[in-house]
Design an enzyme around this catalytic site. Structure first.
Site, mmCIF file in Angstrom:
data_model
loop_
_atom_site.group_PDB
_atom_site.id
_atom_site.type_symbol
_atom_site.label_atom_id
_atom_site.label_comp_id
_atom_site.label_asym_id
_atom_site.label_seq_id
_atom_site.Cartn_x
_atom_site.Cartn_y
_atom_site.Cartn_z
ATOM 1 N N TYR A 156 7.190 8.594 -4.770
ATOM 2 C CA TYR A 156 5.973 7.788 -4.894
ATOM 3 C C TYR A 156 5.806 6.959 -3.629
ATOM 4 C CZ TYR A 156 8.612 3.491 -5.782
ATOM 5 O OH TYR A 156 9.442 2.408 -5.671
ATOM 6 N N CYS A 157 4.572 6.422 -3.473
ATOM 7 C CA CYS A 157 4.274 5.681 -2.255
ATOM 8 C C CYS A 157 3.314 4.539 -2.586
ATOM 9 C CB CYS A 157 3.737 6.603 -1.179
ATOM 10 S SG CYS A 157 2.357 7.634 -1.735
ATOM 11 N N ARG A 158 2.335 4.319 -1.734
ATOM 12 C CA ARG A 158 1.520 3.106 -1.886
ATOM 13 C C ARG A 158 0.534 3.187 -3.034
ATOM 14 N NH1 ARG A 158 0.824 3.094 4.570
ATOM 15 N NH2 ARG A 158 2.698 1.911 5.061
#
Lengths: 218, 218
Positions: free
Chosen positions: A176-178
């Site tokens: 996952y990221c931003r």
DNA sequence: CGCATCCTCCAATGTTTCATGGAATAGTGT
DNA sequence: ACACTATTCCATGAAACATTGGAGGATGCG
């Protein structure tokens, strides 16, 4: 009753906030700030802006009331004025993606081919507690440090190729990221599956996680 | 990975929606459209705009994807592209009111002295079912016709003085209008209490009622 | 068809915003 | 005090936007 001058003044005041959202560079700054506070210089390089240009945009955001500052020595750290600002940014993004064909096309172009599988947050939390998957935060290390999904480990995307051996080969990775419009998890899943590792991405990211007030580890 | 050109294109596309929110006149148009669809001419007069100016603003909103049109004979009716647009407008308004001192001051000036008592929606619904109060929709009649709180009667503010006798003298009135930033209910309560009638206003209005998907009567 | 209505498109104007580089300011360390 | 760093302020030219009037397109009516 209902002085038209006062009415215009009210809408113009609201428009000042709208205007602040009316520049791609400023939205990019908000996107970065949604992950945690940052110095002006850091924001400038991260957003590919000149220092004075970045400062000017930050002044605009500050005058609109969307960001606040904290002085630390010679550095000045900017942050979002509150969680409602992140929610506003997220909703703007979602409305644009849903209602504006150009925005949707730009998103799809930026995120790349829809070749990566995604899971939603409920599934991630379920499988995390079951020990079924390992959550990997592929954002830059300082964003992980500013708050991450409980149980996730940090492997920034630019280190992922060399640190891939740190991951168990037989457990599926959820990267996952931003947020939903961030490219990092897409790239990470492509890299991992390209190395034969089982990997999927979280459909959204920390922006939405924070917005919905899910638990955060520091 | 993460072509900076595509990234800029994405944020610029989002910014087009932000830009559309960056004009007081356009926000006023959205505010009106949140109550129901309207013809261009109607919008122009309601917002105090020239016809061509109004049309130009509507084009901007349409290109951003925030509004849609329906042709009916020679008239063209504009409407919000979806409920998420109303939610975006409401959130922009709320963030501005909470984070921007100028916007808060403009709101307070426009709405007038805080001399009217407000009840929230839960209390209104409770007292409505108890038959304890009478809900009065003080918006223009066509906005009432486009959807209103179940059980409410329509007395537009500009008819309230002459139709005050239609209201039972011993039952408290709850007046409501477009939303939390709408002046109509404030004026209505001042008028009613000035005539010795017991009256309070709903803290918000149809905008928030619709946003939270409460039941609507047509 | 001719005319009226409603709206959009186009061109011209003045205003606002944007990006940038140099000067000024605030704080740090010697 | 002095040099140094981080940031803001200021001036400037280029680009984008708002407003307005008039022309033009679509629809409806007699």
């Amino acid at each position: 009753m209902g002085d038209p001058t006062n009415k215009a003044a009210l809408f113009d005041a609201l428009a000042r906030v709208g205007k602040a959202l009316g520049s791609g560079k400023r939205l990019e700054l908000l996107d970065l700030l949604a992950q945690g506070e940052r110095s002006v210089e850091h924001l400038a390089t991260a957003a590919g802006l000149g220092l004075t240009t970045c400062s000017a945009h930050l002044q605009t955001l500050r005058q609109a009331g969307l960001v606040a500052t904290r002085r630390d020595g010679t550095k000045i750290h900017y942050r979002l004025a509150g969680p409602d600002v992140a929610a506003l940014y997220a909703l703007l993004r979602d409305v644009a993606g849903a209602r504006n064909a150009e925005a949707a096309a730009a998103r799809d172009t930026y995120l790349g081919p829809a070749d990566t599988e995604a899971v939603d947050r409920d599934e991630l939390r379920r499988r995390l507690t079951a020990g079924d998957v390992i959550a990997v935060d592929v954002r830059p290390a300082e964003e992980y440090a500013a708050g991450h999904i409980p149980g996730a480990i940090s492997i920034p995307l630019d280190q992922l190729a060399e640190r891939i051996t740190e991951l168990p080969a037989d457990v599926e990775v959820v990267a996952y990221c931003r947020g939903a419009y961030c490219v990092l998890s897409h790239e990470a899943v492509r890299l991992l599956t390209g190395h034969g590792r089982p990997a999927v991405r979280l459909a959204d990211g920390m922006l939405e996680w924070r917005r919905d007030q899910l638990p955060i580890a520091a």
